[in-house]
Design an enzyme around this catalytic site. Structure first.
Site, PDB file in Angstrom:
ATOM      1  N   SER A 261      42.635  47.275  37.476  1.00 49.33           N
ATOM      2  CA  SER A 261      43.609  46.578  38.472  1.00 49.33           C
ATOM      3  C   SER A 261      42.711  46.463  39.605  1.00 49.33           C
ATOM      4  O   SER A 261      41.646  46.796  39.722  1.00 49.33           O
ATOM      5  CB  SER A 261      44.811  47.391  38.762  1.00 49.33           C
ATOM      6  OG  SER A 261      44.514  48.371  39.585  1.00 49.33           O
ATOM      7  N   LYS A 262      43.230  45.665  40.563  1.00 50.20           N
ATOM      8  CA  LYS A 262      42.694  45.310  41.747  1.00 50.20           C
ATOM      9  C   LYS A 262      42.023  46.521  42.520  1.00 50.20           C
ATOM     10  O   LYS A 262      40.967  46.304  43.205  1.00 50.20           O
ATOM     11  CB  LYS A 262      43.643  44.523  42.692  1.00 50.20           C
ATOM     12  CG  LYS A 262      42.975  43.632  43.806  1.00 50.20           C
ATOM     13  CD  LYS A 262      42.659  42.384  43.159  1.00 50.20           C
ATOM     14  CE  LYS A 262      41.560  41.540  44.076  1.00 50.20           C
ATOM     15  NZ  LYS A 262      40.442  41.087  43.746  1.00 50.20           N
ATOM     16  N   ARG A 263      42.626  47.719  42.377  1.00 46.03           N
ATOM     17  CA  ARG A 263      42.274  48.783  42.970  1.00 46.03           C
ATOM     18  C   ARG A 263      40.753  49.122  42.319  1.00 46.03           C
ATOM     19  O   ARG A 263      39.950  49.857  43.245  1.00 46.03           O
ATOM     20  CB  ARG A 263      43.301  49.858  42.542  1.00 46.03           C
ATOM     21  CG  ARG A 263      43.861  50.811  43.517  1.00 46.03           C
ATOM     22  CD  ARG A 263      44.914  51.540  42.787  1.00 46.03           C
ATOM     23  NE  ARG A 263      44.928  51.860  41.552  1.00 46.03           N
ATOM     24  CZ  ARG A 263      44.430  52.711  40.761  1.00 46.03           C
ATOM     25  NH1 ARG A 263      43.821  53.541  41.283  1.00 46.03           N
ATOM     26  NH2 ARG A 263      44.651  52.691  39.504  1.00 46.03           N
ATOM     27  N   HIS A 264      40.432  48.643  41.423  1.00 44.81           N
ATOM     28  CA  HIS A 264      39.130  48.930  40.819  1.00 44.81           C
ATOM     29  C   HIS A 264      37.937  47.929  41.369  1.00 44.81           C
ATOM     30  O   HIS A 264      36.812  47.944  41.065  1.00 44.81           O
ATOM     31  CB  HIS A 264      38.913  49.038  39.300  1.00 44.81           C
ATOM     32  CG  HIS A 264      39.847  50.117  38.753  1.00 44.81           C
ATOM     33  ND1 HIS A 264      41.177  49.897  38.313  1.00 44.81           N
ATOM     34  CD2 HIS A 264      39.632  51.317  38.561  1.00 44.81           C
ATOM     35  CE1 HIS A 264      41.821  51.039  37.975  1.00 44.81           C
ATOM     36  NE2 HIS A 264      40.785  51.892  38.082  1.00 44.81           N
ATOM     37  N   GLY A 265      38.337  47.038  42.348  1.00 41.56           N
ATOM     38  CA  GLY A 265      37.555  46.151  42.914  1.00 41.56           C
ATOM     39  C   GLY A 265      37.808  44.566  42.273  1.00 41.56           C
ATOM     40  O   GLY A 265      38.840  44.529  41.505  1.00 41.56           O
TER      41      GLY A 265
END
Ligand code: GLU
Length: 515
Positions: A261-265
């Site tokens: 997800s976006k959390r991973h960049g």
């Protein structure tokens, strides 16, 4: 049999790594078998359709090198006029393509009208939850309602949907090319909506009808659709059609084991272009998340991947998005590229507004180059004359991982005044032999008639001999600092060849003055 596959995105958000992998596998599989890849836009959920998203999808496909021979944005004949067009489901619906099929299902008793209100549906959901039954719609009062009741609801103008009547008490068998045979108890498969109250078909219905009409032979899609597969098998059976081979692709996770997800960049495809990754490197990296060509092959061109692409290599278990591996693979692709092509790509990259926007909005980490310095370097490289730019790229392509890195790596070649690393200056400019060295080298370079890297090597070594300096280090290091500002970088003579005599002399002179 001609292989026909389709990439069928819903234009509801930016395509991310998982979507692009599906698109890549369709392309690779079609190419491997001399088949046809179709791009079909599944835009039946009007509320979720995002303006501009379709264009972003097509742009993403082009960036990673996916080719398609039919469908929206293809180079083939005008899609709407092709034998299988149109290729946007909203247009297909408007053209009346789905109507005959759902009406036939109703006539056959394989689908039915249902007029439940949202309150009724909510009450049913709660009831099933309380009884610890599987969620979903399993009939209510409409599955076996008499025709008169349905007609009365219609006459009263009640909004209704059409649902598939999943037969009860059966085993539904889904054959998945990766996972093998999966059996489902039909009593646990709910009756999905086929046509919504607004007259639009749902994914379940439109995609399957289209797959049949477009003569699709293999469906590649994310594993989130596995639980829907029995519904699709029932649907195909009821319409008397043979389902395509199903290939459900494993979920992609971050290195921490959670769903990517976006959390991973960056995960949106075009963010990688903005960050400077070559499309061919990203394609190679993404294709290997969940597919193995066998052996220890990793760095591959699209043609090599197509040649090796085989369903047997598709893994059923989840794949991991490893950002470090992307960096590595990207660096290999940069090194494997011809400098001329690469210089064109850097120029194109530097000239894009999205590049400027991406880096200007970036908050750099402490060990990262200032984004404005990066952009400045890219701009200077892009506006250099093509020969110098190509030479600069050739000089530095071993040392960067992506196009954006050429900015900080090449900047020193094109700036008017060098940014000096104070530690390098401290260490080398105070040596007593240095002013004389700079003067001599400057004179030699002024008198040179050939400017290849060996000519610079001869010139510097002549200074060394004349000055009676034994080792090369005390000669090379100060010159490097004068020319680049730093003690590290590419080969000194190679970089001198790229800098050219005028810049070299100017920098040596100014280093003497600055001392
Ligand atoms: N429109 C679906 C999606 O975007 C496609 C699923 C499929 O390929 O069948 O998830």
């Amino acid at each position: 049999m001609t292989v026909r596959v389709r990439y069928a995105p819903s234009p509801t958000g930016s395509p991310h790594v998982g979507n692009i992998r599906t698109a890549l596998y369709n392309h690779l599989f079609a190419k491997r078998h001399g088949g046809v890849n179709i791009v079909r836009i599944e835009d039946t959920d009007r509320a979720r359709t995002v303006e501009g998203c379709e264009a972003e999808i097509l742009e993403s496909l082009r960036y990673v090198g996916v080719e398609w021979q039919e469908g929206v944005g293809s180079d083939g004949p005008e899609p709407s006029e092709g034998p299988f067009g149109p290729y946007r489901q909203s247009e297909r619906n408007a053209a009346g393509i789905y109507g005959p099929h759902w009406r036939r299902l109703i006539e056959q008793g394989d689908a039915y009208w249902a007029f439940d209100t949202s309150e009724e549906l909510e009450a049913m959901r709660k009831e099933r939850e309380a009884q610890k039954l599987s969620t979903g719609y399993f009939g209510g009062e409409w599955r076996d309602a008499p025709t008169a009741k349905v007609e009365a609801a219609q006459a009263a103008g009640k909004p209704g949907v059409v649902r598939l009547k999943v037969p009860r008490g059966l085993k539904i068998v889904v054959e998945d090319a990766v996972r093998g045979r999966i059996e489902h108890d039909s009593d646990l498969v709910d009756d999905p909506v086929l046509i919504k109250a607004d007259g639009m078909p749902t994914y379940h219905f439109a995609a399957m009808v289209d797959d049949h009409l477009m003569e699709v032979t293999h469906i590649f899609r994310g594993e989130e659709w596995i639980s829907s597969a029995p519904k699709h098998v029932v649907l195909f059976g009821a319409l008397g059609w043979t389902p395509p081979v199903m290939v459900h692709l494993p979920v992609i996770k971050g290195k921490d084991g959670s769903k990517l997800s976006k959390r991973h960049g960056d995960t949106a495809c075009l963010d990688f272009r903005r960050a400077g990754f070559l499309g061919r490197a990203l394609a190679n990296f993404i294709a290997l998340i969940g597919w193995s060509p066998g052996g220890d092959r990793e760095v591959m061109s699209m043609d090599e991947m197509a040649e090796a692409f085989d369903l047997k290599g598709v893994q059923p278990s989840s794949g991991v998005f490893d950002a470090d591996k992307l960096q590595w693979m990207s660096g290999v692709h940069v090194r494997n590229s011809g400098p001329q092509r690469l210089a064109d790509e850097v120029r194109d990259y530097a000239g894009r507004q999205e590049t400027e926007r991406y880096w200007s909005a970036r908050v750099p980490s402490s060990d990262e180059v200032d984004p404005h310095v990066r952009l400045d370097g890219l701009r200077r490289l892009a506006s250099a004359d093509p020969r110098s730019a190509e030479a600069a790229v050739a000089l530095l392509q071993e040392r960067v991982t992506n196009l954006a890195d050429f900015g900080p790596a090449c900047r020193f070649l094109f700036v008017e005044t060098v940014d000096f690393d104070p530690k390098a200056v401290e260490k080398w400019f105070h040596e007593p032999h240095v002013p004389d060295l700079f003067r001599r080298l400057s004179d030699k370079v002024t008198g040179m008639t050939a400017h290849g890297h060996t000519d610079y090597e001869v010139a510097l070594k002549a200074c060394q001999t004349e000055m009676g300096i034994e080792k090369l280090g005390p000669v090379v290091h100060p010159v490097r600092v004068a020319l680049t500002g730093s003690t590290v970088g590419p080969g000194l003579f190679e970089l001198m060849a790229v800098l050219g005599p005028e810049r070299i002399v100017k920098r040596l002179q100014s280093a003497i003055g600055d001392r």
